[in-house]
Structure formats: C-alpha cells, structure tokens
Scaffold this motif. Structure first.
Motif, PDB file in Angstrom:
ATOM      1  N   ASP A   1      32.378  32.786  53.922  1.00 57.89           N
ATOM      2  CA  ASP A   1      33.833  32.842  53.711  1.00 57.89           C
ATOM      3  C   ASP A   1      34.598  32.120  54.811  1.00 57.89           C
ATOM      4  N   ASP A   2      33.894  31.625  55.824  1.00 55.56           N
ATOM      5  CA  ASP A   2      34.576  30.919  56.917  1.00 55.56           C
ATOM      6  C   ASP A   2      34.773  29.438  56.606  1.00 55.56           C
TER       7      ASP A   2
ATOM      8  N   SER B   1      38.371  34.211  54.763  1.00 57.94           N
ATOM      9  CA  SER B   1      38.024  35.537  55.261  1.00 57.94           C
ATOM     10  C   SER B   1      38.949  36.588  54.663  1.00 57.94           C
TER      11      SER B   1
ATOM     12  N   ASN C   1      28.762  35.166  59.290  1.00 62.33           N
ATOM     13  CA  ASN C   1      30.201  35.280  59.471  1.00 62.33           C
ATOM     14  C   ASN C   1      30.598  35.341  60.944  1.00 62.33           C
TER      15      ASN C   1
ATOM     16  N   THR D   1      32.563  37.468  52.973  1.00 59.67           N
ATOM     17  CA  THR D   1      31.132  37.239  53.235  1.00 59.67           C
ATOM     18  C   THR D   1      30.283  38.171  52.377  1.00 59.67           C
TER      19      THR D   1
ATOM     20  N   GLU E   1      38.903  28.290  55.256  1.00 59.04           N
ATOM     21  CA  GLU E   1      38.518  29.674  55.511  1.00 59.04           C
ATOM     22  C   GLU E   1      39.088  30.621  54.461  1.00 59.04           C
TER      23      GLU E   1
HETATM   24 MN    MN Z   1      34.929  35.212  57.766  1.00 60.99          MN
END
Ligand code: MN
Length: 268
Positions: A24-25, A55, A111, A125, A53
C-alpha cells in the motif's frame, strides 16, 4: 497443439512457484522492492502495486471508474515484471490475478510501519492479503517498525519474509486464514506466533484554513492504547523485540453471543 485451459494454467516451465507481490506504500517504496527481490531468488515474482501511496485505505475496491495497469521498468525490479495501478491495494491484487494469472501465493509489504491489533481493519497492506484470501490464495502481509533512528532497513526483514513465504508455498494455509507478520524496531530476538491484540488509535482532527480562508480538516490518528508487553499479542511481541506472526481468520461473527442476542431481540 494443446489449447490451454484458462481455468487451469500450465505450470511454469521452471516449476518455480508464482508469487504476486503488492503493497500500500506504492510501487516505488523500498519495502516492496526488498521483498520482491528476495522472493525472486526462488519464485517467479510479479509485482503489482499502487502508483502512489495508499496507506490506511482499507479494503476499498474501485468500481466507479476505470483502472490503468501499466508496466513500470523504472521501479527498479530488474527482470521482475512490475506493474503500477491507479487504485487501491485490493485493486492491485484483483487486477494482478485476473490479468497475469493465478499465483501460488500473494504477499503484501513490507509496509513502512507496523500493522497491529485494530490496524488490521484499515490497513491497505493487510487488505491486499485479505483480497488474496478472498480469491482463494494463500496470503501473507508483512509490516515493519522503524528502528530507533526512525529509519528502515528492509534487507534482513525481506530475507526472513522470503523464508517464511517459501514455507507457506510448500505447506499452504487453511482456507480463509492469512498470516499477518510484523518486524520489530530492533534486530529480532526470535519469532512469536501471536494473537491480534489491542492497538487503538484515537482519530484526532486538526482544523486549519486554506489560502482562501476556508476550513480544511486533517485526520491524524494518535496511538492511545495497546497491550504493553504481553508477548502473546502481536503488539507485545514486537515491543519485546520478536517477529510477530499472527494467523488471522476472516470470520467476523461473535458466535458466543448468538444465543444471548437471540434471547434479547425484541419480538416482531
Ligand atoms: Mn503503508
């Protein structure tokens, strides 16, 4: 000539496991690069990650606009096929599986920052791993604390993640169970299998004004509660310097309350 059955893709000529790596980054994050490169020593890796990103977006799936799926040589994966998606981590897994074929394993991370306790409900993530799970694939999420200097060295974590992923490839996981793995702040003292514990964030809201004098609001979570040093839990284990490995089941029913709730419901 044999017509390939799309439902049963032929094993790759090298017979190496196929692993889909998401995060997710974003595709340019250092954690996914370390993880993808480590896995490529024994697996045929494909990387599918958000272009920016994502997050804390949770398990969002993009259904009201089209998505782009672009090969991205600039992400530094060398010969590993790497694709960026203008969507969520879960979108990446959906598109990766549909467009590139079913992998033997889905991994997400590593992550920047831990995903412990209640973090699992908003973590992008973990959501990528949950999406793998819902597609019937063994899935693992990896996250890491910063070290005491506030920095991240993903190399040692990626090496352990690779060994763990290889074992999961060999043994599989029970249906609807994923592994949520967190690496500690310090050089690990060992590995603990843990429960998902308590790691509560209080959503604080900062209100400021934009250049035209209009209010805007910024949600900034503050960690307010955790399990301290109970090493049975994910938070406690990483705080005590262990790698935490939690088996997580996607089963949200509070079965112990079904009887009591049945008694307590008002009659129709
Ligand atoms: Mn993240």
């Amino acid at each position: 000539m044999t017509v390939p059955d799309p439902a049963r893709p032929a094993a790759s000529p090298s017979a190496r496991p196929r692993v889909l790596v998401a995060n997710d980054d974003g595709i340019f994050a250092p954690g996914i690069k370390a993880l993808g490169l480590a896995l490529s020593e024994w697996a045929d890796v494909v990387v599918v990650a958000p272009d920016v990103e994502q997050s804390a977006v949770g398990h969002g799936i993009t259904i009201r606009r089209p998505l782009r799926f672009k090969h991205t040589a600039a992400a530094g994966f060398g010969d590993i096929p790497a694709y960026r998606v203008d969507g969520t981590p879960a979108d990446c897994v959906v598109l990766g599986v549909h467009l590139l074929g079913r992998p033997d394993l889905v991994v997400s991370g590593i992550n920047i920052g831990p995903n412990l306790g209640e973090d699992l409900t908003h973590s992008g993530t973990v959501a990528a791993a949950i999406e793998g799970l819902t597609l019937g694939l063994p899935s693992i999420a990896f996250s890491q604390f910063a070290n005491e200097a506030g920095e991240y060295d993903f190399g040692p974590s990626a090496a352990y993640a690779s060994r763990l992923a290889r074992e999961v490839c060999r043994r599989g996981l029970p249906p609807r169970v994923l592994l949520n793995v967190n690496f500690p702040r310090v050089s690990p003292r060992g590995v603990r299998v843990t429960e998902v514990g308590l790691h509560r964030w209080e959503d604080s809201v900062v209100t400021r004004q934009d250049p035209e004098g209009r209010d805007y609001h910024w949600v900034a979570g503050v960690s307010t509660a955790h399990d301290g040093h109970d090493e049975q839990t994910d938070y406690g284990a990483v705080q005590a310097g262990f790698i935490s490995v939690s088996p997580v089941r996607l089963d949200l029913t509070a079965r112990d309350l079904i009887g009591e709730l049945t008694q307590a419901l008002p009659p129709l």
